[in-house]
Design a protein around this motif. Structure first.
Motif, PDB file in Angstrom:
ATOM      1  N   VAL A 179       0.858  -1.181   0.000  1.00  0.00           N
ATOM      2  CA  VAL A 179       0.000   0.000   0.000  1.00  0.00           C
ATOM      3  C   VAL A 179       0.900   1.237   0.000  1.00  0.00           C
ATOM      4  O   VAL A 179       1.702   1.430   0.919  1.00  0.00           O
ATOM      5  N   ALA A 180       0.771   2.046  -1.034  1.00  0.00           N
ATOM      6  CA  ALA A 180       1.641   3.213  -1.197  1.00  0.00           C
ATOM      7  C   ALA A 180       1.144   4.409  -0.392  1.00  0.00           C
ATOM      8  O   ALA A 180      -0.022   4.477   0.009  1.00  0.00           O
ATOM      9  N   ASN A 181       2.051   5.338  -0.158  1.00  0.00           N
ATOM     10  CA  ASN A 181       1.743   6.629   0.472  1.00  0.00           C
ATOM     11  C   ASN A 181       1.161   6.500   1.877  1.00  0.00           C
ATOM     12  O   ASN A 181       0.339   7.321   2.305  1.00  0.00           O
ATOM     13  N   VAL A 182       1.582   5.456   2.591  1.00  0.00           N
ATOM     14  CA  VAL A 182       1.158   5.297   3.979  1.00  0.00           C
ATOM     15  C   VAL A 182       1.923   6.305   4.848  1.00  0.00           C
ATOM     16  O   VAL A 182       3.139   6.426   4.712  1.00  0.00           O
ATOM     17  N   ARG A 213     -10.012   1.961  -3.685  1.00  0.00           N
ATOM     18  CA  ARG A 213      -8.809   1.274  -4.113  1.00  0.00           C
ATOM     19  C   ARG A 213      -7.754   1.370  -3.016  1.00  0.00           C
ATOM     20  O   ARG A 213      -7.820   2.249  -2.157  1.00  0.00           O
ATOM     21  N   SER A 214      -6.789   0.478  -3.085  1.00  0.00           N
ATOM     22  CA  SER A 214      -5.738   0.489  -2.067  1.00  0.00           C
ATOM     23  C   SER A 214      -4.991   1.815  -2.051  1.00  0.00           C
ATOM     24  O   SER A 214      -4.492   2.245  -1.016  1.00  0.00           O
ATOM     25  N   SER A 215      -4.944   2.490  -3.205  1.00  0.00           N
ATOM     26  CA  SER A 215      -4.229   3.769  -3.283  1.00  0.00           C
ATOM     27  C   SER A 215      -4.897   4.860  -2.451  1.00  0.00           C
ATOM     28  O   SER A 215      -4.283   5.898  -2.182  1.00  0.00           O
ATOM     29  N   GLN A 216      -6.143   4.631  -2.024  1.00  0.00           N
ATOM     30  CA  GLN A 216      -6.847   5.621  -1.212  1.00  0.00           C
ATOM     31  C   GLN A 216      -6.582   5.467   0.283  1.00  0.00           C
ATOM     32  O   GLN A 216      -6.914   6.343   1.067  1.00  0.00           O
ATOM     33  N   ILE A 217      -5.990   4.321   0.686  1.00  0.00           N
ATOM     34  CA  ILE A 217      -5.826   4.045   2.113  1.00  0.00           C
ATOM     35  C   ILE A 217      -4.845   5.015   2.749  1.00  0.00           C
ATOM     36  O   ILE A 217      -5.125   5.616   3.795  1.00  0.00           O
ATOM     37  N   GLY A 218      -3.668   5.182   2.145  1.00  0.00           N
ATOM     38  CA  GLY A 218      -2.664   6.084   2.697  1.00  0.00           C
ATOM     39  C   GLY A 218      -3.171   7.511   2.854  1.00  0.00           C
ATOM     40  O   GLY A 218      -3.073   8.097   3.944  1.00  0.00           O
ATOM     41  N   PRO A 219      -3.729   8.124   1.783  1.00  0.00           N
ATOM     42  CA  PRO A 219      -4.276   9.479   1.924  1.00  0.00           C
ATOM     43  C   PRO A 219      -5.391   9.578   2.968  1.00  0.00           C
ATOM     44  O   PRO A 219      -5.508  10.598   3.653  1.00  0.00           O
ATOM     45  N   ALA A 220      -6.210   8.523   3.098  1.00  0.00           N
ATOM     46  CA  ALA A 220      -7.267   8.541   4.115  1.00  0.00           C
ATOM     47  C   ALA A 220      -6.661   8.526   5.517  1.00  0.00           C
ATOM     48  O   ALA A 220      -7.171   9.193   6.436  1.00  0.00           O
ATOM     49  N   MET A 221      -5.575   7.784   5.708  1.00  0.00           N
ATOM     50  CA  MET A 221      -4.891   7.792   7.000  1.00  0.00           C
ATOM     51  C   MET A 221      -4.324   9.169   7.291  1.00  0.00           C
ATOM     52  O   MET A 221      -4.427   9.678   8.417  1.00  0.00           O
TER      53      MET A 221
END
Length: 253
Positions: A179-182, A213-221
């Motif tokens: 997961v990117a951008n965590v 999408r998994s790419s949204q997880i980091g920005p949401a964190m």
């Protein structure tokens, strides 16, 4: 002897656990992570949050035998049916010889298993994903091992009468994606809090029934951290435990 403060759906919190939350530099142990996972499970019927102690067991004490996998799922009362997400906390001690010692390890990360939809459809985030607050940490190897073992458990426990389970179990999903951008931790003790934060924001997506999408997880964190810092999250969880303790006291009166 450390006092038992709370038993919440078999997640036991002791005095030392509460102190870890209250200490800004407290490194979370598996008991606190298990408690928060149980809280998320109670609010989200589509998720399974594994106890870190259970993860250690199936990684090190479970033989590579389908019958053992089935027995494991039955004895732990681990229902996989109708679960879209499995959260699997990973500790770097899983890759060492010290795994039998309690409260060992120096870093937590999270393996996320996303199942296909009820109609069998897959989105880009189907499979195994690794959320890590330290880039290129030593948890990568342990996380890959966990994903392979969990995939074996899925195959062994698949219900032959359930098309969705059978399709998932026979599909090669063992590849672990990153997961990117965590958000990255800025100290040596907040990894466990980042695991809980990641699980929380993913559950919020699920609660809103959003396609994500998994790419949204980091920005949401990252967005969550703008509203609630790690310190504030520690205090919230501590307050939650104390509120549950008070409820139990009132019931017992």
């Amino acid at each position: 002897m450390d006092q038992l403060l709370l038993n919440y759906h078999d997640a036991c919190i002791y005095g030392r656990d509460l102190e870890l939350l209250r200490d800004p530099a407290g490194w979370l142990n598996g008991d606190v992570i298990h408690f928060y996972g149980k809280r998320l499970e109670q609010d989200h019927s589509s998720i399974l949050f594994l106890d870190p102690a259970v993860v250690s067991f199936f990684m090190h004490q479970l033989d590579d035998d389908p019958d053992d996998f089935q027995e494991f799922a039955q004895t732990t009362k681990m229902s996989l049916q109708n679960k879209r997400l499995a959260f699997i906390p990973v500790n770097n001690v899983l890759g060492t010889l010290n795994w039998m010692l309690p409260h060992q390890g120096t870093h937590w990360s999270l393996v996320l298993y996303i199942a296909s939809d009820s109609d069998g459809a897959k989105d880009a985030s189907y499979g195994f994903w690794h959320v890590d607050s330290i880039q290129h940490s030593s948890n990568q190897e342990a996380a890959e091992r966990v994903a392979r073992r969990w995939s074996s458990i899925l195959r062994a426990t698949a219900n032959n009468d359930d098309a969705r389970q059978r399709e998932q179990a026979t599909t090669d999903t063992t590849k672990l994606h990153h997961v990117a951008n965590v958000p990255q931790q800025t100290n040596g003790h907040d990894c466990g809090m980042h695991v809980l934060l990641a699980a929380q924001v993913i559950c919020e997506f699920e609660k809103r029934a959003e396609r994500y999408r998994s790419s949204q997880i980091g920005p949401a964190m990252e967005a969550h951290l703008q509203c609630e810092s790690i310190l504030q999250m520690r205090q919230r969880i501590s307050n939650d435990i104390q509120a549950l303790m008070m409820e139990n006291d009132q019931v017992g009166e």
